[in-house]
Write an enzyme that holds these catalytic residues in place. Structure first.
Site, short mmCIF file in Angstrom:
data_model
loop_
_atom_site.label_atom_id
_atom_site.label_comp_id
_atom_site.label_asym_id
_atom_site.label_seq_id
_atom_site.Cartn_x
_atom_site.Cartn_y
_atom_site.Cartn_z
N MET A 30 0.79 -1.13 0.00
CA MET A 30 0.05 -0.02 -0.11
C MET A 30 0.90 1.14 -0.06
O MET A 30 0.38 2.31 0.28
CB MET A 30 -1.03 -0.03 1.27
CG MET A 30 -1.91 -1.19 1.12
SD MET A 30 -3.45 -0.95 1.94
CE MET A 30 -3.04 -0.77 3.55
N ALA A 32 4.12 4.01 1.05
CA ALA A 32 4.77 4.40 2.08
C ALA A 32 5.94 3.51 2.43
O ALA A 32 5.83 2.99 3.84
CB ALA A 32 3.78 4.88 3.15
N LEU A 33 6.68 3.23 1.46
CA LEU A 33 7.48 2.17 1.60
C LEU A 33 8.60 2.23 2.55
O LEU A 33 9.14 3.30 2.61
CB LEU A 33 8.26 1.81 0.08
CG LEU A 33 7.12 1.32 -1.02
CD1 LEU A 33 7.93 1.06 -2.09
CD2 LEU A 33 6.34 0.26 -0.42
N HIS A 37 9.46 -3.52 3.21
CA HIS A 37 8.91 -3.78 1.94
C HIS A 37 9.88 -4.20 0.92
O HIS A 37 9.86 -5.16 -0.04
CB HIS A 37 8.24 -2.55 1.15
CG HIS A 37 6.92 -2.02 2.34
ND1 HIS A 37 7.00 -0.82 2.82
CD2 HIS A 37 5.79 -2.38 2.28
CE1 HIS A 37 5.70 -0.69 3.56
NE2 HIS A 37 4.99 -1.70 3.03
N LYS A 149 5.01 -10.17 9.27
CA LYS A 149 4.56 -8.93 10.20
C LYS A 149 3.11 -9.15 9.99
O LYS A 149 2.47 -9.06 11.28
CB LYS A 149 5.02 -7.67 9.77
CG LYS A 149 4.36 -6.67 10.46
CD LYS A 149 4.98 -5.14 10.39
CE LYS A 149 4.24 -4.31 11.27
NZ LYS A 149 2.94 -4.03 10.44
P1 AMP Z 1 1.66 -3.00 3.45
O1 AMP Z 1 2.04 -1.87 2.43
O2 AMP Z 1 1.42 -2.54 4.80
O3 AMP Z 1 0.41 -3.55 2.98
O4 AMP Z 1 2.64 -4.19 3.46
C1 AMP Z 1 3.01 -4.75 2.11
C2 AMP Z 1 3.73 -5.98 2.66
O5 AMP Z 1 5.08 -5.78 3.24
C3 AMP Z 1 2.89 -6.96 3.22
O6 AMP Z 1 3.18 -8.30 2.80
C4 AMP Z 1 3.46 -6.69 4.63
O7 AMP Z 1 3.50 -7.90 5.55
C5 AMP Z 1 4.97 -6.22 4.36
N1 AMP Z 1 5.83 -5.82 5.54
C6 AMP Z 1 5.28 -4.63 6.03
N2 AMP Z 1 6.03 -4.24 6.98
C7 AMP Z 1 6.98 -5.27 7.08
C8 AMP Z 1 8.15 -5.66 7.65
N3 AMP Z 1 8.45 -4.68 8.70
N4 AMP Z 1 9.01 -6.49 7.54
C9 AMP Z 1 8.62 -7.28 6.61
N5 AMP Z 1 7.62 -6.99 5.49
C10 AMP Z 1 6.92 -6.40 5.91
#
Ligand code: AMP
Length: 284
Positions: A30, A32-33, A37, A149
């Site tokens: 989503m 805000a990398l 990510h 996570k």
């Molecule tokens: P999001 O943008 O929050 O939906 O996350 C996208 C992907 O990145 C998802 O598969 C999350 O589980 C993964 N992710 C988010 N934070 C972390 C982290 N600290 N370590 C590893 N993967 C992450």
């Protein structure tokens, strides 16, 4: 890196790669990398010839409208980070591209969609399943990479793959943490300086819980420790802490030798809800 906004263009580019027998790895996000990510991008690049990252803030997985509005968006910076990380294709669709009409599908994931995150965020995983199934259909990856996570989310995605009979390998990747142990998250950007410092207690409490298990304390003592440490004060508000069987998410009242357990937590720090988890078997 190619930046693509439509499924037609994405399909055309990926068909070309598929024809030359290249394997496609997919990292849905989503935006805000952060480095967490990027670790998924690195995991994909290691084993796939082409890596696709999507950035799409999915409205159907937010049950709290203000959370959706406040979700951090920084597409230019994200694109720069992905370019540097060696991502091949960035897919950034508009909402109308993903949902030309309302997605009314209701998935049934059984027990795992009734507890923990599902219990506090009704409809959340249904929205996740909607968007991920649509993105899988557009990208048609060989492998898709998700962070542990979001432990429960990975279980839901594995179930989704089974139910839709998709031939996509789901790869669960380790949690990346800041130096003080806090799991990296786009939501951390919304913490004040004081809250960010306070948030480091969450991973410390998880490690403390693991150490109590290792030293033979019972479940009641472990829960009491966590609740006392994160006692509601102006900063913390514990949403849940649970120790569960790692493969079913059933909460347990005692430990059996040889079984895998996971501790999962959701805790507000100020107004920001953070989640984390820790395998309780990593010391044994
Ligand atoms: P999001 O943008 O929050 O939906 O996350 C996208 C992907 O990145 C998802 O598969 C999350 O589980 C993964 N992710 C988010 N934070 C972390 C982290 N600290 N370590 C590893 N993967 C992450």
């Amino acid at each position: 890196m190619q930046i693509v906004k439509t499924k037609t263009e994405l399909g055309r580019i990926l068909d070309g790669h598929r024809k030359s027998s290249e394997t496609i790895g997919f990292v849905p996000t989503m935006g805000a990398l952060h480095a967490g990510h990027l670790s998924l991008i690195a995991a994909s690049k290691k084993v796939c010839s082409i890596t696709v990252c999507s950035i799409f803030v999915n409205p159907t997985q937010f049950n709290d409208k203000s959370d959706l509005e406040k979700y951090p968006r920084m597409p230019e910076k994200d694109a720069e980070m992905l370019e540097k990380a060696g991502c091949d294709i960035l897919f950034m669709p508009e909402v109308s591209e993903i949902y030309p009409k309302t997605d009314t599908r209701k998935f049934d994931f059984g027990y795992i969609d009734t507890v923990l995150e599902a219990a506090v965020r009704p409809g959340h995983f249904n929205g996740v399943a909607q968007v991920v199934s649509i993105l899988f259909d557009m990208v048609k990856p060989d492998k898709a990479f998700f962070g542990q996570k979001d432990y429960q989310q990975v279980m839901i995605i594995r179930e989704l793959i089974k139910q839709l009979k998709l031939k996509i390998e789901i790869v669960g990747c380790p949690i990346l943490r800041d130096a003080d142990g806090l799991a990296m998250s786009s939501r951390n950007l919304r913490l004040s300086k004081e809250e960010r410092t306070a948030a480091a207690l969450i991973p410390k409490v998880m490690l403390g819980a693991m150490q109590l298990k290792e030293s033979g304390r019972n479940m009641g003592q472990i829960y009491a420790y966590v609740e006392k440490k994160l006692d509601p004060n102006p900063i913390y508000n514990l949403d849940y802490f649970a120790i569960c069987e790692a493969d079913t998410l059933k909460e347990v009242s005692s430990f059996e030798p040889g079984k895998a357990y996971i501790a999962l937590i959701a805790c507000f720090v100020g107004n920001i809800r953070l989640i984390d988890n820790l395998s309780l078997n990593s010391l044994s």
